[in-house]
Design an enzyme around this catalytic site. Structure first.
Site, PDB file in Angstrom:
ATOM      1  N   ASP A 182       8.759  -3.050   0.581  1.00 45.52           N
ATOM      2  CA  ASP A 182       8.134  -2.655   1.839  1.00 45.52           C
ATOM      3  C   ASP A 182       7.301  -3.796   2.413  1.00 45.52           C
ATOM      4  OD1 ASP A 182       8.890   0.088   2.273  1.00 45.52           O
ATOM      5  OD2 ASP A 182       7.698   0.596   0.531  1.00 45.52           O
ATOM      6  N   ILE A 183       6.474  -4.405   1.568  1.00 47.63           N
ATOM      7  CA  ILE A 183       5.591  -5.462   2.042  1.00 47.63           C
ATOM      8  C   ILE A 183       6.397  -6.699   2.423  1.00 47.63           C
ATOM      9  CG2 ILE A 183       3.708  -7.004   1.374  1.00 47.63           C
ATOM     10  CD1 ILE A 183       2.722  -4.663  -0.457  1.00 47.63           C
TER      11      ILE A 183
END
Length: 427
Positions: free
Chosen positions: A169-170
């Site tokens: 996600d990051i």
């Protein structure tokens, strides 16, 4: 109250970003652009982004990835809400979204539609998968870690284990910001925007690239991390005399001789069976138990000080909550002050870069849901009386102190925008 730092020119000053996102990947993309100076407008439902209310492992999501943004709360299913959004997009340089495939097209906010309104728009679409056979699947960080080899490599054999953070996600958000910057740069030449895409699965495949190439080079399938043949003879966690764990590494022959000197073991430095790193890799079965016994003769603080003094790689085993007191982060400005939407102060990790020797701060307080609705609408040319009516009818929502004319009061509790219902394509 807004938290503003004294302004120095920022790299993306003058760039407006409209963010339709929730959870982690989309908000991370907007945070990176906001930290670089863009005016990021986070579009939320009138009840606020549900990410604000997550419990457990999600309790820190909103605070971690939504700084340096303004919040506009609007019901985009209402005609006037949609008109407001179209007016806003007409002023934007970048739009970011991380909802399920087809969701933005269903509500008429896809790139094909919006590029006709604003041909210069850079449209960043962050999904679970890039176009292909998997494109319609619903993805989460954990899902792609399982299917792209990361969980297999992280856990013991037969026990796949996800990484302890939302790594895809990051990383996906960072790659989305990178793609947006590349598209903005290209726009200087073409005058036109474009759609750029990023995805969780492809992120994770990149993380597995070294293991894929290990197989391509050796013809031997890589073992999961706890069972792998390490590239280094000493590259492990040891328990010191005081029961504290510490990671110690030796990745060169010079470091090996220094390591032996730290422990007073010239006999090991002179042992021909351990002369090279590859020799030590092959000797791990008998060497590591011996080294573990040696480490238990010293406190972890002694080992850390000795390794630092001699320039050897080491690391204490640190829990996340201890990072608030990390001396390097505190001294180097790695943690920035963030005023929360409740007026509280907390420390957050800043982007891991410097520009002109400076870290990029949290210039704004974390926005309350709809905190900037009034000012954004005024910037779009709405009159105060129009804003008051939209507030009272629940088309938009603002903070409790939003000023209403005497003939307008209250706001209903409508929370209906379907964009945010079952809209996630990642965790």
């Amino acid at each position: 109250m807004p938290q503003e730092s004294p302004a120095a020119p920022m790299p993306l000053q003058g760039i407006r970003v409209v963010e339709f996102s929730h959870m982690v990947m989309g908000p991370t993309c907007g945070m990176v652009l906001g930290d670089l100076g863009a005016d990021v407008i986070k579009v939320e439902p009138v009840g606020g982004d549900a990410t604000r209310r997550l419990l457990g492992t999600g309790a820190g999501f909103f605070r971690a990835f939504n700084r340096n943004k303004r919040s506009l709360a609007v019901d985009i299913t209402r005609p006037e809400g949609r008109e407001l959004i179209l007016r806003l997009v007409g002023t934007a340089d970048v739009l970011t979204e991380n909802f399920k495939p087809g969701r933005m097209r269903q509500i008429g906010l896809d790139y094909a539609t919006l590029s006709r309104l604003n041909p210069a728009l850079v449209y960043v679409s962050l999904k679970g998968f890039l176009p292909g056979p998997y494109a319609a699947r619903t993805a989460l960080d954990e899902v792609v870690q399982m299917m792209a080899g990361l969980a297999y490599m992280t856990g013991p054999p037969g026990q796949p284990l996800r990484a302890g953070a939302s790594v895809n996600d990051i990383m996906g958000g960072v790659f989305g910001a990178l793609a947006a910057l590349a598209a903005l740069y290209e726009r200087k030449t073409t005058g036109r925007g474009q759609e750029v895409q990023g995805a969780l699965f492809e992120n994770c495949v990149l993380l597995a690239a070294q293991h894929m190439q290990q197989y391509a080079v050796t013809g031997v399938a890589p073992d999961p991390m706890p069972a792998r043949l390490s590239a280094w003879g000493i590259y492990d966690v040891f328990t010191a005399r005081d029961g504290v764990q510490i990671f110690l590494a030796v990745v060169s022959d010079t470091q090996w001789r220094t390591f032996c000197d730290v422990f007073g073991r010239q006999d090991l430095a002179d042992d021909a069976r351990l002369a090279t790193n590859n020799d030590r890799v092959l000797a791990r079965d008998w060497l590591l138990p011996l080294l573990r016994e040696m480490a238990q003769g010293f406190d972890a603080s002694y080992l850390a000080a000795a390794f630092e003094r001699h320039g050897l790689p080491f690391a204490p085993i640190v829990a996340p909550q201890a990072l608030f007191d990390d001396p390097h982060l505190l001294a180097s400005g790695g943690l920035g002050d963030l005023v929360t939407e409740n007026g509280e102060h907390t420390q957050v990790p800043l982007l891991p870069i410097t520009m002109a020797g400076q870290r990029l701060p949290a210039r704004r307080a974390l926005p309350a849901a709809g905190e900037h609705t009034g000012e954004i609408l005024r910037d779009l040319g709405y009159l105060d009386t129009q804003i008051a009516r939209l507030l009272s009818e629940g088309v938009v929502a603002g903070p409790v102190h939003e000023t209403l004319p005497d003939n307008a009061s209250g706001a209903n509790d409508h929370t209906g925008p379907v964009l945010w219902e079952d809209g996630a394509s990642r965790g």
